[in-house]
Enzyme design. Structure first.
Site, PDB file in Angstrom:
ATOM      1  N   GLU A  23       0.717  20.656  66.302  1.00 27.35           N
ATOM      2  CA  GLU A  23      -0.700  21.103  65.462  1.00 27.35           C
ATOM      3  C   GLU A  23      -1.289  22.030  66.505  1.00 27.35           C
ATOM      4  O   GLU A  23      -1.332  22.103  67.597  1.00 27.35           O
ATOM      5  CB  GLU A  23      -1.590  19.739  65.452  1.00 27.35           C
ATOM      6  CG  GLU A  23      -1.043  18.823  64.720  1.00 27.35           C
ATOM      7  CD  GLU A  23      -1.728  17.234  64.741  1.00 27.35           C
ATOM      8  OE1 GLU A  23      -2.969  17.635  64.831  1.00 27.35           O
ATOM      9  OE2 GLU A  23      -1.136  16.257  64.601  1.00 27.35           O
TER      10      GLU A  23
ATOM     11  N   CYS B  87      -7.105  26.244  69.418  1.00 28.22           N
ATOM     12  CA  CYS B  87      -6.737  24.845  70.144  1.00 28.22           C
ATOM     13  C   CYS B  87      -5.191  24.897  70.176  1.00 28.22           C
ATOM     14  O   CYS B  87      -4.975  24.330  69.004  1.00 28.22           O
ATOM     15  CB  CYS B  87      -7.526  23.735  70.058  1.00 28.22           C
ATOM     16  SG  CYS B  87      -6.966  22.289  70.924  1.00 28.22           S
TER      17      CYS B  87
ATOM     18  N   CYS C 263       2.991  13.291  73.791  1.00 25.38           N
ATOM     19  CA  CYS C 263       2.500  13.362  75.461  1.00 25.38           C
ATOM     20  C   CYS C 263       2.740  12.049  75.844  1.00 25.38           C
ATOM     21  O   CYS C 263       3.002  10.914  75.309  1.00 25.38           O
ATOM     22  CB  CYS C 263       0.856  13.317  75.027  1.00 25.38           C
ATOM     23  SG  CYS C 263       0.099  13.303  76.970  1.00 25.38           S
TER      24      CYS C 263
ATOM     25  N   CYS D 110      -3.175   8.058  77.586  1.00 17.15           N
ATOM     26  CA  CYS D 110      -4.723   8.042  77.519  1.00 17.15           C
ATOM     27  C   CYS D 110      -4.991   6.884  76.301  1.00 17.15           C
ATOM     28  O   CYS D 110      -4.516   7.192  75.130  1.00 17.15           O
ATOM     29  CB  CYS D 110      -5.341   9.128  77.487  1.00 17.15           C
ATOM     30  SG  CYS D 110      -5.244  10.137  79.019  1.00 17.15           S
TER      31      CYS D 110
ATOM     32  N   CYS E 199      -6.619   8.721  72.907  1.00 15.94           N
ATOM     33  CA  CYS E 199      -6.145   9.942  72.366  1.00 15.94           C
ATOM     34  C   CYS E 199      -4.991   9.562  71.497  1.00 15.94           C
ATOM     35  O   CYS E 199      -4.054   8.616  71.699  1.00 15.94           O
ATOM     36  CB  CYS E 199      -5.650  10.570  73.520  1.00 15.94           C
ATOM     37  SG  CYS E 199      -4.738  12.161  73.099  1.00 15.94           S
TER      38      CYS E 199
ATOM     39  N   GLY F  19      -0.273  17.106  74.112  1.00 18.44           N
ATOM     40  CA  GLY F  19       0.583  17.317  75.352  1.00 18.44           C
ATOM     41  C   GLY F  19      -0.358  17.463  76.500  1.00 18.44           C
ATOM     42  O   GLY F  19      -1.470  17.988  76.253  1.00 18.44           O
ATOM     43  N   GLU F  20       0.146  17.285  77.529  1.00 15.78           N
ATOM     44  CA  GLU F  20      -0.394  17.559  78.966  1.00 15.78           C
ATOM     45  C   GLU F  20       0.279  18.858  79.525  1.00 15.78           C
ATOM     46  O   GLU F  20       1.318  19.057  79.923  1.00 15.78           O
ATOM     47  CB  GLU F  20      -0.350  16.504  79.845  1.00 15.78           C
ATOM     48  CG  GLU F  20      -0.528  16.851  81.409  1.00 15.78           C
ATOM     49  CD  GLU F  20      -1.887  17.264  81.816  1.00 15.78           C
ATOM     50  OE1 GLU F  20      -2.064  18.349  82.336  1.00 15.78           O
ATOM     51  OE2 GLU F  20      -2.722  16.395  81.487  1.00 15.78           O
TER      52      GLU F  20
ATOM     53  N   SER G 229      -6.760  22.346  79.813  1.00 17.74           N
ATOM     54  CA  SER G 229      -7.536  20.993  80.063  1.00 17.74           C
ATOM     55  C   SER G 229      -6.203  20.105  80.347  1.00 17.74           C
ATOM     56  O   SER G 229      -5.219  20.110  80.033  1.00 17.74           O
ATOM     57  CB  SER G 229      -7.909  20.451  78.788  1.00 17.74           C
ATOM     58  OG  SER G 229      -8.135  18.934  79.077  1.00 17.74           O
TER      59      SER G 229
ATOM     60  N   SER H  62     -10.336  16.333  82.376  1.00 16.66           N
ATOM     61  CA  SER H  62     -10.454  15.029  81.613  1.00 16.66           C
ATOM     62  C   SER H  62     -10.870  13.912  82.507  1.00 16.66           C
ATOM     63  O   SER H  62      -9.883  13.324  83.064  1.00 16.66           O
ATOM     64  CB  SER H  62      -9.405  14.681  80.623  1.00 16.66           C
ATOM     65  OG  SER H  62      -9.083  15.799  79.612  1.00 16.66           O
ATOM     66  N   LEU H  63     -12.147  13.606  82.734  1.00 22.96           N
ATOM     67  CA  LEU H  63     -12.723  12.815  83.679  1.00 22.96           C
ATOM     68  C   LEU H  63     -12.869  11.210  83.165  1.00 22.96           C
ATOM     69  O   LEU H  63     -12.199  10.455  83.287  1.00 22.96           O
ATOM     70  CB  LEU H  63     -13.830  13.226  84.432  1.00 22.96           C
ATOM     71  CG  LEU H  63     -14.405  12.628  85.828  1.00 22.96           C
ATOM     72  CD1 LEU H  63     -13.260  12.601  86.844  1.00 22.96           C
ATOM     73  CD2 LEU H  63     -15.476  13.185  86.338  1.00 22.96           C
ATOM     74  N   HIS H  64     -13.912  11.190  82.087  1.00 20.10           N
ATOM     75  CA  HIS H  64     -14.161  10.016  81.520  1.00 20.10           C
ATOM     76  C   HIS H  64     -14.564   8.898  81.908  1.00 20.10           C
ATOM     77  O   HIS H  64     -14.481   7.653  81.312  1.00 20.10           O
ATOM     78  CB  HIS H  64     -12.938   9.864  80.448  1.00 20.10           C
ATOM     79  CG  HIS H  64     -12.438  11.153  79.621  1.00 20.10           C
ATOM     80  ND1 HIS H  64     -13.399  11.900  79.028  1.00 20.10           N
ATOM     81  CD2 HIS H  64     -11.162  11.581  79.495  1.00 20.10           C
ATOM     82  CE1 HIS H  64     -12.604  13.080  78.543  1.00 20.10           C
ATOM     83  NE2 HIS H  64     -11.271  12.930  78.775  1.00 20.10           N
TER      84      HIS H  64
ATOM     85  N   ASN I 212     -13.581  10.770  69.322  1.00 18.44           N
ATOM     86  CA  ASN I 212     -12.983  10.662  67.931  1.00 18.44           C
ATOM     87  C   ASN I 212     -12.756   9.254  67.664  1.00 18.44           C
ATOM     88  O   ASN I 212     -12.124   8.996  68.711  1.00 18.44           O
ATOM     89  CB  ASN I 212     -11.745  11.797  67.837  1.00 18.44           C
ATOM     90  CG  ASN I 212     -12.100  13.099  68.051  1.00 18.44           C
ATOM     91  OD1 ASN I 212     -12.807  13.781  67.116  1.00 18.44           O
ATOM     92  ND2 ASN I 212     -11.697  13.747  69.111  1.00 18.44           N
TER      93      ASN I 212
ATOM     94  N   CYS J  43      -6.540  16.941  67.783  1.00 17.22           N
ATOM     95  CA  CYS J  43      -5.279  17.070  67.683  1.00 17.22           C
ATOM     96  C   CYS J  43      -4.293  15.742  67.943  1.00 17.22           C
ATOM     97  O   CYS J  43      -4.763  14.543  68.521  1.00 17.22           O
ATOM     98  CB  CYS J  43      -4.695  17.750  68.723  1.00 17.22           C
ATOM     99  SG  CYS J  43      -4.746  19.624  68.367  1.00 17.22           S
TER     100      CYS J  43
END
Length: 348
Positions: free
Chosen positions: A91, A104, A111, A115, A118, A158-159, A190, A213-215, A289, A330
């Protein structure tokens, strides 16, 4: 067959030497692929017919098929579901801003990072994308929009740093003056925190924007939602980030998806401010999301969290939510496609 769209000009020159063709044809071919963005060797009209035949026999030009295109009635955001040559799906999301069009894009099919919040990781990991498959997302969206893509965010499926070599090749190709010629300053990458690759990226001294991406504000909380933290903890990650800013002098954007009851308290805002104190950075607060299969839910304390960070002198912004009516985050559209295929196979 050779993936010719993933080749740099020096690689094309070497390839042409093997074909006993003059090296100057390399820039012509590169221009057809990356400036004019043709999808057929027959369109390369300034090449001799004999060379075009050799290219047809030895090479393939990567292209993507638009399986679905969703357009938001709220803000015009466009989401593409692309089918790759092997039948897999990825996507990308096209977003309109005052400064131009941003895209994006995905770097992998699925992936493996796991996470918890996600959608991209829910359907599992299949394979890495080639540089040309990453690049063609940009070209395909530009063709569809009828205008140039002005900035790129590598924050799709993906990473990116898990597909390091192909992503670095993509960055080289997309910025080539003989092609799209997009400055690295208009590209954001990212990562969830693949520390060894962040250090490799640091050595390359690129002028991209690195987003982390800390979170979370401590190892226990981060490990619970981001398995990568069990491999490289927050101290290791932040040390690598300091090395990155020291080398590149580029500000890092720390992404922080606010999750209700998990990471959105006043105490955690204070902890985040303390963690990032003195660092060249920006905090990008993300309204989570709402993924149907996940128990994690969006926080209602976004504004309060932002004010608390700003009271400590941090620059903190809230990411604008786009495409809310088309599942623009995504991974969701790919998963729906996979579920529909499974259902269809079961019924048949």
């Amino acid at each position: 067959m050779i993936d010719i769209k993933s080749m740099t000009i020096p690689e094309l020159e070497s390839f042409l030497t093997e074909l006993k063709q003059p090296k100057f044809r390399a820039k012509q071919i590169f221009s057809w692929l990356h400036e004019k963005r043709v999808l057929s060797f027959n369109e390369m009209t300034n090449l001799p017919a004999s060379l075009r035949e050799q290219l047809k026999e030895n090479c393939t030009i990567t292209s993507l098929t638009v399986e679905r295109k969703l357009v938001s009635q709220l803000d015009g955001t466009v989401k593409y579901l692309y089918r790759l040559a092997d039948g897999q799906h990825i996507e990308s999301v096209r977003m309109a801003y005052e400064h131009g069009i941003s895209l994006c894009i995905s770097s992998q099919v699925g992936c493996k990072m796991g996470c918890a919040f996600c959608a991209s990781t829910k359907a599992g990991f299949v394979r890495n994308l080639t540089a040309s498959e990453i690049l063609e997302q940009v070209y395909a969206a530009g063709r569809d929009a009828g205008e140039r893509i002005g900035s790129i965010v590598m924050m799709g499926i993906g990473e990116p740093l898990d597909n390091f070599d192909q992503v670095m090749r993509f960055l080289e190709l997309v910025s080539d003056p003989n092609g799209l010629n997009l400055s690295h300053r208009h590209i954001s990458l990212s990562t969830c925190g693949v520390v060894d690759r962040i250090r490799e990226l640091t050595e390359k001294d690129l002028q991209i924007t690195l987003s982390i991406s800390l979170h979370a504000t401590d190892d226990a909380a981060r490990s619970a939602i981001m398995p990568v933290n069990r491999r490289w903890n927050m101290e290791e990650l932040l040390d690598a980030c300091r090395e990155y800013t020291d080398r590149t002098h580029r500000r890092i954007s720390y992404e922080y998806a606010l999750i209700s009851g998990v990471n959105d308290s006043r105490k955690q805002a204070e902890e985040l401010a303390a963690l990032l104190k003195g660092m060249l950075c920006h905090v990008n607060l993300i309204p989570l999301n709402d993924v149907a299969e996940s128990p994690l839910k969006p926080s209602r304390r976004v504004a309060a969290f932002q004010k608390r960070l700003e009271s400590h002198g941090l620059t903190a912004t809230v990411r604008r939510s786009l495409g809310g009516d088309i599942d623009a985050s995504c991974g969701q559209l790919r998963r729906k496609e996979m579920e529909e295929r499974k259902k269809g196979a079961a019924e048949s």
